[in-house]
Design a protein around this motif. Structure first.
Motif, PDB file in Angstrom:
ATOM      1  N   GLU A  20      15.654  58.824  42.975  1.00 45.03           N
ATOM      2  CA  GLU A  20      14.759  58.575  41.850  1.00 45.03           C
ATOM      3  C   GLU A  20      15.539  58.227  40.585  1.00 45.03           C
ATOM      4  N   LEU A  21      16.612  58.941  40.342  1.00 48.22           N
ATOM      5  CA  LEU A  21      17.374  58.718  39.114  1.00 48.22           C
ATOM      6  C   LEU A  21      18.065  57.356  39.088  1.00 48.22           C
ATOM      7  N   LEU A  22      18.314  56.789  40.260  1.00 46.01           N
ATOM      8  CA  LEU A  22      18.944  55.470  40.317  1.00 46.01           C
ATOM      9  C   LEU A  22      17.985  54.348  39.922  1.00 46.01           C
ATOM     10  N   THR A  23      16.728  54.694  39.661  1.00 45.85           N
ATOM     11  CA  THR A  23      15.788  53.689  39.147  1.00 45.85           C
ATOM     12  C   THR A  23      15.851  53.604  37.618  1.00 45.85           C
ATOM     13  N   LEU A  24      16.656  54.465  37.011  1.00 44.91           N
ATOM     14  CA  LEU A  24      16.792  54.482  35.556  1.00 44.91           C
ATOM     15  C   LEU A  24      18.173  54.009  35.121  1.00 44.91           C
ATOM     16  N   PRO A  25      18.253  53.293  33.990  1.00 40.13           N
ATOM     17  CA  PRO A  25      19.569  52.936  33.444  1.00 40.13           C
ATOM     18  C   PRO A  25      20.130  54.128  32.675  1.00 40.13           C
ATOM     19  N   PRO A  26      21.422  54.121  32.350  1.00 37.38           N
ATOM     20  CA  PRO A  26      21.952  55.135  31.433  1.00 37.38           C
ATOM     21  C   PRO A  26      21.156  55.109  30.123  1.00 37.38           C
TER      22      PRO A  26
ATOM     23  N   LEU B 124      11.753  59.296  32.813  1.00 35.76           N
ATOM     24  CA  LEU B 124      12.492  60.411  33.411  1.00 35.76           C
ATOM     25  C   LEU B 124      11.536  61.544  33.780  1.00 35.76           C
ATOM     26  N   LYS B 125      10.597  61.865  32.902  1.00 34.36           N
ATOM     27  CA  LYS B 125       9.684  62.979  33.138  1.00 34.36           C
ATOM     28  C   LYS B 125       8.712  62.705  34.280  1.00 34.36           C
TER      29      LYS B 125
ATOM     30  N   PHE C 175      22.789  57.926  36.733  1.00 35.81           N
ATOM     31  CA  PHE C 175      21.782  56.896  36.534  1.00 35.81           C
ATOM     32  C   PHE C 175      22.409  55.576  36.997  1.00 35.81           C
ATOM     33  N   ASN C 176      21.604  54.540  37.067  1.00 39.78           N
ATOM     34  CA  ASN C 176      22.060  53.273  37.633  1.00 39.78           C
ATOM     35  C   ASN C 176      22.794  52.437  36.565  1.00 39.78           C
TER      36      ASN C 176
END
Length: 208
Positions: free
Chosen positions: A67-73, A109-110, A176-177
């Motif tokens: 899931e977190l890899l769908t978000l950028p830093p 994120l939430k 993150f990605n």
């Protein structure tokens, strides 16, 4: 290792931000004496998982990592200081940038967790007495601080529930990605109709 442990999910700011928060904590202690949170490293609290069996947490990690890899830093920044009233025991903190872009990033994120809303911040002095707050806030509020920083991972800390050493230690660091650009990600989400957003599911991670 006991049967249960406490877990804390945090975002860690840049080294320069961590160093300045440490200096501010030291300055604060020289003004009001020892206080709650004086020795904790600078962080942005995201979620607590109190009293969990390690085997339960281990099974959650692969899904959370995906899931977190769908978000950028995250690209955000410090923008001065503020405090939470907390009735008779205020908490002073470094205020994070409150832009539409950062708000949207935290919103996404939430989506991976269940639970209520929160104000992203970096604590300086937690649960002060009223006299200590009255002495410390005039000093902190006069400080000027604007500084941008990037967060490229979510850190999961854990600690034993019993025993003499109850300090948190790093359990996992989930990235993150880095191939995703923060501004491009935000712009794409702003252009995406709400009906096409990923629906929330019952498999969310429990928040608080």
């Amino acid at each position: 290792m006991t049967g249960y442990q406490d877990y804390l999910l945090v975002l860690t700011p840049s080294d320069s931000v961590c160093k300045r928060i440490k200096r501010l904590k030291e300055d604060s202690a020289s003004i009001v004496g020892d206080y709650n949170s004086r020795y904790s490293k600078a962080h942005i609290s995201i979620q607590q998982w109190p009293r969990k069996k390690p085997v339960w947490i281990d099974t959650l990690m692969p899904k959370l990592e995906r899931e977190l890899l769908t978000l950028p830093p995250l690209v955000t920044g410090i923008n001065g200081f503020d405090f939470f009233h907390h009735e008779e025991n205020p908490t002073i903190y470094a205020r994070l940038e409150q832009s539409p872009a950062t708000a949207l990033w935290f919103k996404h994120l939430k989506r991976f967790f269940s639970g209520g809303s929160f104000v992203p911040h970096i604590t300086i002095a937690r649960s002060l007495t009223a006299p200590a707050f009255k002495k410390l806030w005039p000093y902190v509020s006069k400080q000027e601080w604007q500084e941008e920083f990037k967060v490229d991972k979510l850190t999961i800390l854990r600690r034993e529930m019993i025993g003499h050493d109850k300090s948190y230690r790093v359990y996992k660091e989930l990235p993150f990605n880095k191939r995703l650009d923060f501004n491009s990600f935000i712009n794409s989400k702003l252009k995406t109709p709400a009906t096409t957003e990923k629906p929330l599911t019952s498999a969310q991670f429990s928040l608080f």
